[in-house]
Design an enzyme around this catalytic site. Sequence first.
Site, PDB file in Angstrom:
ATOM      1  N   HIS A  71      -9.206   3.624  -1.617  1.00  0.00           N
ATOM      2  CA  HIS A  71      -7.833   3.127  -1.474  1.00  0.00           C
ATOM      3  C   HIS A  71      -7.430   2.243  -2.656  1.00  0.00           C
ATOM      4  CE1 HIS A  71      -4.159   1.757   0.201  1.00  0.00           C
ATOM      5  NE2 HIS A  71      -4.597   0.772   0.949  1.00  0.00           N
TER       6      HIS A  71
ATOM      7  N   LYS B 214     -10.325   5.793   3.854  1.00  0.00           N
ATOM      8  CA  LYS B 214     -11.621   5.380   4.375  1.00  0.00           C
ATOM      9  C   LYS B 214     -12.783   5.871   3.506  1.00  0.00           C
ATOM     10  CE  LYS B 214     -14.225   3.400   6.776  1.00  0.00           C
ATOM     11  NZ  LYS B 214     -15.069   3.556   5.682  1.00  0.00           N
TER      12      LYS B 214
ATOM     13  N   CYS C  57       0.825  -1.216   0.000  1.00  0.00           N
ATOM     14  CA  CYS C  57       0.000   0.000   0.000  1.00  0.00           C
ATOM     15  C   CYS C  57       0.858   1.263   0.000  1.00  0.00           C
ATOM     16  CB  CYS C  57      -0.932  -0.007   1.192  1.00  0.00           C
ATOM     17  SG  CYS C  57      -1.848  -1.548   1.317  1.00  0.00           S
TER      18      CYS C  57
ATOM     19  N   ILE D 270     -12.405  -0.501  -1.383  1.00  0.00           N
ATOM     20  CA  ILE D 270     -11.771  -1.152  -2.529  1.00  0.00           C
ATOM     21  C   ILE D 270     -12.132  -0.304  -3.748  1.00  0.00           C
ATOM     22  CG2 ILE D 270     -11.826  -3.217  -3.965  1.00  0.00           C
ATOM     23  CD1 ILE D 270     -12.557  -4.745  -1.302  1.00  0.00           C
TER      24      ILE D 270
ATOM     25  N   CYS E   8     -13.006  -0.283   7.705  1.00  0.00           N
ATOM     26  CA  CYS E   8     -12.112  -0.690   6.628  1.00  0.00           C
ATOM     27  C   CYS E   8     -12.126   0.345   5.504  1.00  0.00           C
ATOM     28  CB  CYS E   8     -12.559  -2.025   6.043  1.00  0.00           C
ATOM     29  SG  CYS E   8     -12.703  -3.332   7.273  1.00  0.00           S
TER      30      CYS E   8
END
Lengths: 101, 386
Positions: B333, B329, B84, B210, B207
């Site tokens: 990401h 968030k 990442c 995506i 999380c």
Amino acid sequence: METFVCAGCGRIYLEKSERCVHCGSDMEERPASGRGIVYSFSSVHMGAQGMPTPYLLVLVELEEGGRILARLADDDESEPSIGGKVIFSGLSDTGPVFRML
Amino acid sequence: MRGVSIIGVGITPFGVREESLVALGAIACRNALEDAGLAPEQIEAFFLGNFAGQAFVGQNHIAPMVAHATGLGAVPCTRLEGACASGGLAMRQGVLAVASGQVDFALIAGVEKMTSAETDETASILAAAGDVAVEASVGSTFPALFGLIARRHMHEHGTTREEIAHVAVKNHAHGKLNPNAHMQKDVTLPQVMDARPVADPLGLFDCSLISDGAAAVVLCPAETASAHHEKPVEVLASAQASDSPALSDKRDITTFYATQKAGEEAFSQAGLSREDVDLAEIHDCFTMAEIIALEDLGFFARGEGGRGAVEGMTKLGGAMPVNTSGGLKSKGHPVGATGVAQIHELTLQLRGEAGARQVPGAEVGLAHNLGGSGATCAVHILGATA
């Protein structure tokens, strides 16, 4: 419980290999009691591909030192807690399995 | 080494995108070149952050492909992979190339296309950013690793579930103001707390998203930057550090050593203290990760990071707003793009062009980009032109 400890970095393995895959140093055989305590845990509800959920991951601190990531046995219904005692119950397709004591 | 400045930034909206991996990268690159007022043939080196093109869409070797689609010609093209933190590593290599005098104009981009894979497939691809032999094989996903970390942080430092959840509420409130964010809407504290569990104590809203997306940055020597942009942004520090990825190898899983090291190095390079930072983009791959980074970077004492969002210091209007972009968030990401997108956000803020989420008078911004469970960390500090 049999463990193999890297003479270089101290990493613990449950299966024998010639050299540490992490740092390449020689491995030493070290018998372990299989006892440890829960350093942390998480119940996984959305898991990796092909792994039925939920399952409980435990990061175990072994009595002899060192930590390993493991599963709590599927049929162990006790509520884990940090500091709770666990014992090694064997190796499965997904690596080491422990039970709460 | 000479000073380096940012003279152009570009981005694609983050989210579910129709464009291919290569096309996304090229769109961000062209936007950045246009912002810098440069023609593609003026670029002398290209650095691209991408984590898993092969695994997500079956394409590796994408740096020359994005360069070709952007019209860069035969320049050296290098892809950087640091999970990442791939984008942060690309940024650092670009900074070094210009600082060393090797090139005058460097283009940096980051890109990822993730939404074409199924969620459990994506979880497995991302899990390979950890130590597969001792973690993924046991069934740990990244939410699971950060679940283990969060549980231990709560145990050792008394961090509460509410404090962790407040990070999501804050970052969604910021992302709502970012037209390029993936999820431009508020979430409430009860929504976060009561969300579907993913890897407890973390739920769905703890999380990051995506996403597909790309971002790009153009660099040149600081001494000539004002000839190319009326508000160049100077790179005051570019630091990177490493650690073992496996949680079982870390003495303490409530802190990331690589963040501590990269942070210390960055503040030393910039000659600044924590109080000098006006805003920060922090790697909130999970809510818990933002709290730990705030502590590791020295903005809060160990165990106190949870106060940031709850008491408002890290909210827009607070002493040091964190993740004005919405963070991973809410902005999303797309793994390889994230580190470069952080630089994009700070550049807009330091130019005074961040619109509804502008931090008034922002002069110094910090970007923290974390790879995996802390094995790689890149920290950049940027400064506005006086």
